[in-house]
Design a protein around this motif. Structure first.
Motif, PDB file in Angstrom:
ATOM      1  N   SER A 118       6.225   8.886   2.868  1.00  0.00           N
ATOM      2  CA  SER A 118       5.319   7.759   3.116  1.00  0.00           C
ATOM      3  C   SER A 118       5.611   7.094   4.449  1.00  0.00           C
ATOM      4  CB  SER A 118       5.444   6.717   2.004  1.00  0.00           C
ATOM      5  OG  SER A 118       5.153   7.286   0.755  1.00  0.00           O
ATOM      6  N   TRP A 148      -6.661   9.792   5.313  1.00  0.00           N
ATOM      7  CA  TRP A 148      -7.308  11.015   4.833  1.00  0.00           C
ATOM      8  C   TRP A 148      -7.959  10.762   3.465  1.00  0.00           C
ATOM      9  CZ3 TRP A 148      -5.430  13.781   0.454  1.00  0.00           C
ATOM     10  CH2 TRP A 148      -6.054  15.016   0.214  1.00  0.00           C
ATOM     11  N   TYR A 149      -7.241  10.038   2.598  1.00  0.00           N
ATOM     12  CA  TYR A 149      -7.763   9.758   1.261  1.00  0.00           C
ATOM     13  C   TYR A 149      -8.999   8.872   1.323  1.00  0.00           C
ATOM     14  CZ  TYR A 149      -8.017   8.152  -3.533  1.00  0.00           C
ATOM     15  OH  TYR A 149      -8.451   7.872  -4.796  1.00  0.00           O
ATOM     16  N   LEU A 150      -8.947   7.845   2.203  1.00  0.00           N
ATOM     17  CA  LEU A 150     -10.105   6.932   2.315  1.00  0.00           C
ATOM     18  C   LEU A 150     -11.320   7.689   2.876  1.00  0.00           C
ATOM     19  CD1 LEU A 150      -8.388   3.683   3.619  1.00  0.00           C
ATOM     20  CD2 LEU A 150      -9.156   4.197   1.297  1.00  0.00           C
ATOM     21  N   ASN A 151     -11.081   8.628   3.795  1.00  0.00           N
ATOM     22  CA  ASN A 151     -12.166   9.441   4.358  1.00  0.00           C
ATOM     23  C   ASN A 151     -12.835  10.281   3.285  1.00  0.00           C
ATOM     24  OD1 ASN A 151     -12.823   9.030   7.027  1.00  0.00           O
ATOM     25  ND2 ASN A 151     -10.916   9.995   7.729  1.00  0.00           N
ATOM     26  N   LEU A 152     -12.024  10.803   2.359  1.00  0.00           N
ATOM     27  CA  LEU A 152     -12.558  11.647   1.278  1.00  0.00           C
ATOM     28  C   LEU A 152     -13.569  10.880   0.443  1.00  0.00           C
ATOM     29  CD1 LEU A 152      -9.575  13.521  -0.385  1.00  0.00           C
ATOM     30  CD2 LEU A 152     -11.382  14.479   1.016  1.00  0.00           C
ATOM     31  N   ASN A 153     -13.358   9.571   0.324  1.00  0.00           N
ATOM     32  CA  ASN A 153     -14.168   8.782  -0.606  1.00  0.00           C
ATOM     33  C   ASN A 153     -15.305   8.041   0.076  1.00  0.00           C
ATOM     34  OD1 ASN A 153     -12.813   8.849  -3.384  1.00  0.00           O
ATOM     35  ND2 ASN A 153     -11.131   8.674  -1.939  1.00  0.00           N
ATOM     36  N   ARG A 154     -15.535   8.424   1.316  1.00  0.00           N
ATOM     37  CA  ARG A 154     -16.559   7.707   2.055  1.00  0.00           C
ATOM     38  C   ARG A 154     -17.960   8.172   1.620  1.00  0.00           C
ATOM     39  NH1 ARG A 154     -14.842   7.028   8.025  1.00  0.00           N
ATOM     40  NH2 ARG A 154     -13.588   5.286   7.280  1.00  0.00           N
ATOM     41  N   LYS A 176       0.834  -1.208   0.000  1.00  0.00           N
ATOM     42  CA  LYS A 176       0.000   0.000   0.000  1.00  0.00           C
ATOM     43  C   LYS A 176       0.862   1.248   0.000  1.00  0.00           C
ATOM     44  CE  LYS A 176      -3.844  -1.817   2.584  1.00  0.00           C
ATOM     45  NZ  LYS A 176      -4.345  -1.941   3.947  1.00  0.00           N
ATOM     46  N   ILE A 232      -1.915   9.965   5.446  1.00  0.00           N
ATOM     47  CA  ILE A 232      -2.304  10.332   4.077  1.00  0.00           C
ATOM     48  C   ILE A 232      -3.314   9.327   3.538  1.00  0.00           C
ATOM     49  CG2 ILE A 232      -1.479  10.697   1.717  1.00  0.00           C
ATOM     50  CD1 ILE A 232       1.230  11.556   2.917  1.00  0.00           C
ATOM     51  N   ILE A 233      -3.054   8.009   3.750  1.00  0.00           N
ATOM     52  CA  ILE A 233      -3.970   6.986   3.243  1.00  0.00           C
ATOM     53  C   ILE A 233      -5.323   7.108   3.961  1.00  0.00           C
ATOM     54  CG2 ILE A 233      -4.406   4.489   3.107  1.00  0.00           C
ATOM     55  CD1 ILE A 233      -1.349   4.129   2.684  1.00  0.00           C
ATOM     56  N   LEU A 277       1.642   4.622  -2.617  1.00  0.00           N
ATOM     57  CA  LEU A 277       1.690   6.030  -2.196  1.00  0.00           C
ATOM     58  C   LEU A 277       3.038   6.651  -2.577  1.00  0.00           C
ATOM     59  CD1 LEU A 277       0.287   8.319  -0.619  1.00  0.00           C
ATOM     60  CD2 LEU A 277       1.403   7.448   1.438  1.00  0.00           C
TER      61      LEU A 277
END
Ligand SMILES: [Zn+2]
Length: 253
Positions: free
Chosen positions: A237, A247-253, A192, A244-245, A196
């Motif tokens: 990373s 935050w990104y997953l939260n954006l796509n929730r 993963k 960062i990962i 990144l």
């Protein structure tokens, strides 16, 4: 107290990394002989070999012949000291600290050698892949399979990019050194985080590339070594990958 030691040890190791940076590309021994001025050949005295401080005391000049000493020396010592300090804050005195510090040191050496010579020494990256795979057996937070998939994904993806680029443009855009470096990064950080790393290093590389084209008027054929960007992406990373990962997953929730 231990924190202060982590900084001092970092600076001392940084001093050793400067020796590796100077000698590995020439395939010289990194142990013998002792350090000497590259211009007059005079051996460096013990009291002139204190990381960072000696550079300041000598005002960046050899005590014997006055040749200027590269700013690379105190920079590498300072960066290694800061890296050791930050890793110590995060992991304490642990196996994880030692492993990630060794990983950081190898990235520092690779970055500076790649900047000077446009090569990434196999003598670091290839054993690095093995060490990273073994480290996954003792590191908390990464499994052996994660590490192994990291090697295949990191090395494999760049290998495909390099092959396609060569086929399209009939010249080498990315060297085999970068492929092995990203495989090593994948071994230490897992699949993963290696994705990144690829995204971050492409982003940093593009920004720097565009700035250089604008500022210096270089065209796209001007080869910029990619190793330093991979190393920078890996360090970011390692430091903030989880955030960062997340935050990104939260954006796509
Ligand atoms: Zn000298």
């Amino acid at each position: 107290m231990l924190t202060a030691i982590s900084i001092i040890v970092g600076a001392l190791i940084g001093s050793f990394l400067n020796v590796c940076i100077a000698r590995l590309p020439k395939e010289e021994s990194i142990v013998f002989p002792g350090s000497h001025c590259p211009r007059c050949g005079h051996p460096i005295r013990g009291y002139d070999n204190i990381p960072i401080i000696s550079y300041l005391v000598l005002k960046g000049k050899c005590r014997d012949c006055g040749a200027s000493i590269s700013i690379q020396y105190p920079l590498v010592e300072g960066i290694t000291a800061v890296g050791s300090f930050l890793l110590f804050l995060r992991f304490g005195l642990s196996v994880a600290y030692l492993i990630y510090f060794a990983f950081l040191c190898s990235l520092i050496v690779i970055t500076v050698i790649d900047l000077y010579h446009q090569i990434i020494p196999d003598v670091i990256s290839l054993p690095g892949i093995g060490v990273g795979l073994l480290a996954s057996l003792v590191l908390p937070g990464i499994t052996f399979w994660n590490s192994l998939v990291g090697v295949l994904l990191g090395g494999g993806s760049l290998f495909i990019v390099a092959t396609v680029y060569q086929w399209l443009f009939k010249r080498e855009g990315m060297g085999g050194g970068d492929v092995k470096l990203l495989a090593m990064i994948g071994a230490f950080l897992g699949w993963k985080v290696v994705i990144l790393t690829i995204l971050l290093s492409s982003l940093i590389g593009s920004v720097v590339g565009i700035v250089m084209i604008v500022v210096k008027g270089k065209d796209f054929k001007y080869a910029i070594p990619f190793g330093p960007f991979l190393a920078a992406g890996a360090v970011i990373s390692l430091g903030w990958g989880g955030q960062i990962i997340g935050w990104y997953l939260n954006l796509n929730r």
